[in-house]
Write an enzyme that holds these catalytic residues in place. Structure first.
Site, short mmCIF file in Angstrom:
data_model
loop_
_atom_site.label_atom_id
_atom_site.label_comp_id
_atom_site.label_asym_id
_atom_site.label_seq_id
_atom_site.Cartn_x
_atom_site.Cartn_y
_atom_site.Cartn_z
N HIS A 1 -1.80 22.84 -33.24
CA HIS A 1 -1.41 22.67 -31.84
C HIS A 1 0.11 22.59 -31.73
CE1 HIS A 1 -5.57 20.62 -31.13
NE2 HIS A 1 -5.65 21.93 -31.12
N MET B 1 -5.25 14.08 -32.63
CA MET B 1 -5.98 13.30 -31.64
C MET B 1 -7.03 14.16 -30.95
SD MET B 1 -4.49 11.32 -28.31
CE MET B 1 -5.50 11.20 -26.85
N ASP C 1 -10.96 18.43 -30.81
CA ASP C 1 -10.89 19.87 -30.98
C ASP C 1 -11.21 20.23 -32.43
OD1 ASP C 1 -10.47 22.54 -30.34
OD2 ASP C 1 -8.31 22.45 -30.75
N SER D 1 -3.41 18.95 -35.62
CA SER D 1 -2.69 18.65 -34.38
C SER D 1 -1.61 17.62 -34.68
CB SER D 1 -3.66 18.15 -33.30
OG SER D 1 -2.99 18.00 -32.07
N THR D 2 -1.65 16.45 -34.06
CA THR D 2 -0.60 15.44 -34.21
C THR D 2 -0.40 15.09 -35.68
OG1 THR D 2 -1.35 14.53 -32.11
CG2 THR D 2 0.18 13.20 -33.41
#
Length: 355
Positions: free
Chosen positions: A203, A296, A299, A177-178
């Protein structure tokens, strides 16, 4: 009371600025510090008070968002979330922004159904919260060239049988993700052309994943493409989940393939890492190797634990090399991780486990 995240909104559209103010102000952890119609006004706002996070439009008058981002990240790094309208040109530009140090990309809010607006609120607020936790690295002054929390049960059908045909082919599933776009580049660039098949959830909003896949395909020895329904998972190729769609690993006999599915946000995301990992647990079992990278939230943590329980071996990116240590940390705390490695060592570990 915990300190609120102070946000500066930079966008030339008054309508978008007002919508962003309404969305961000709806979250009790976020405070809109100010807004600006272009980077020059934004620079003056920053001189008066430094925000915790900036949301930044890509295309603006007087100075474009990419130039302003580069000035910020080379002089006084502040977490920046890029706002894009998702045109093909815009998506390529926003991906370059990630190279220049932007933490996240979000889709510009627009009018739609109540459900669409609620999903936009969740995604935008979560992106700002993730950015506020990011570890920033100063970039060179010379540009570098190159809500309800659902589980994966809402996407995955119930298994028709627990029987699993024998296969020795390994498959690698990756969630990020991030900070994940650059982490994935580092990981995929170091893989040999004959590496095991790879399936990835990053993501990312709809409209970006095709350009992102094409960029990686030009940098890596393996083939990288945006996944399409029924694509076969083969050696030397990585499939990346298309933005705004869930991606599942499936199997027919000894052949692995992917399925693209719509559905609600799972673990506050679509695509969701949990959906991919739980499908890998079910259809690949001990033949899977899982990788969870910077991001973050949690997930992928529960799905990775299911993978381990099914016999898979899993690798997490270590804290020092993560932009945000949330997702790997949650997977580690749940007990689903076998190995913790720095980013530049993950590919070697994965190849070793596959062999």
């Amino acid at each position: 009371m915990p300190k609120k995240i102070k946000v500066l909104i930079v966008d030339d559209s008054a309508v978008v600025r007002q919508t962003m103010v309404e969305i961000l102000s709806s979250d009790p952890q976020i405070e809109v510090m100010s807004t600006a119609g272009d980077p020059f006004i934004a620079a003056e706002r920053i001189r008066q008070e430094v925000p915790d996070v900036i949301t930044l439009d890509v295309e603006m008058p007087r100075m474009d968002g990419i130039t302003f981002l580069h000035k910020i990240m080379s002089q006084h790094p502040i977490p920046v979330v890029m706002c894009s309208s998702l045109t093909e040109k815009g998506s390529e530009t926003a991906l370059k922004a990630l190279e220049y140090g932007a933490v996240e990309i979000i889709q510009k809010p627009r009018l739609g159904t109540k459900a669409f607006l609620e999903e936009s609120r969740v995604r935008i607020c979560d992106a700002v919260k993730a950015a506020s936790q990011a570890r920033l690295r100063r970039v060179s002054a010379v540009p570098h060239q190159v809500a309800p929390k659902l589980t994966a049960d809402v996407i995955m059908e119930k298994p028709k049988t627990q029987a699993m045909m024998q296969t020795t082919e390994k498959v690698v599933v990756v969630g990020a993700s991030t900070g994940g776009t650059e982490a994935l580049r580092t990981f995929l660039e170091s893989l040999p052309a004959d590496c095991p098949g790879i399936v990835i959830v990053q993501h990312m909003p709809e409209g970006f994943t095709r350009a992102f896949s094409q960029r990686l395909d030009g940098l890596c020895r393996i083939t990288v493409k945006e996944a399409e329904n029924n694509d076969t998972v083969v050696r030397g190729r990585a499939l990346i989940a298309p933005g705004n769609h869930h991606l599942l690993l499936k199997r027919s006999g000894a052949r692995y393939y992917v399925e693209i599915k719509d559905g609600p946000l799972v673990s506050r995301h679509r695509p969701s890492v949990d959906v991919l990992f739980r499908s890998a647990a079910r259809y690949a079992g001990k033949n899977a190797v899982g990788v969870i990278m910077t991001g973050m939230g949690d997930d992928g943590a529960h799905g990775m634990l299911e993978m381990k329980q099914a016999g898979a071996l899993n690798v997490a990116q270590d804290e020092a090399s993560c932009i945000v240590f949330g997702m790997p940390n949650e997977a580690i705390k749940l007990g689903g991780v076998d190995y913790i490695r720095p980013l530049d060592a993950i590919s070697r570990e994965v190849l070793k486990l596959c062999n």
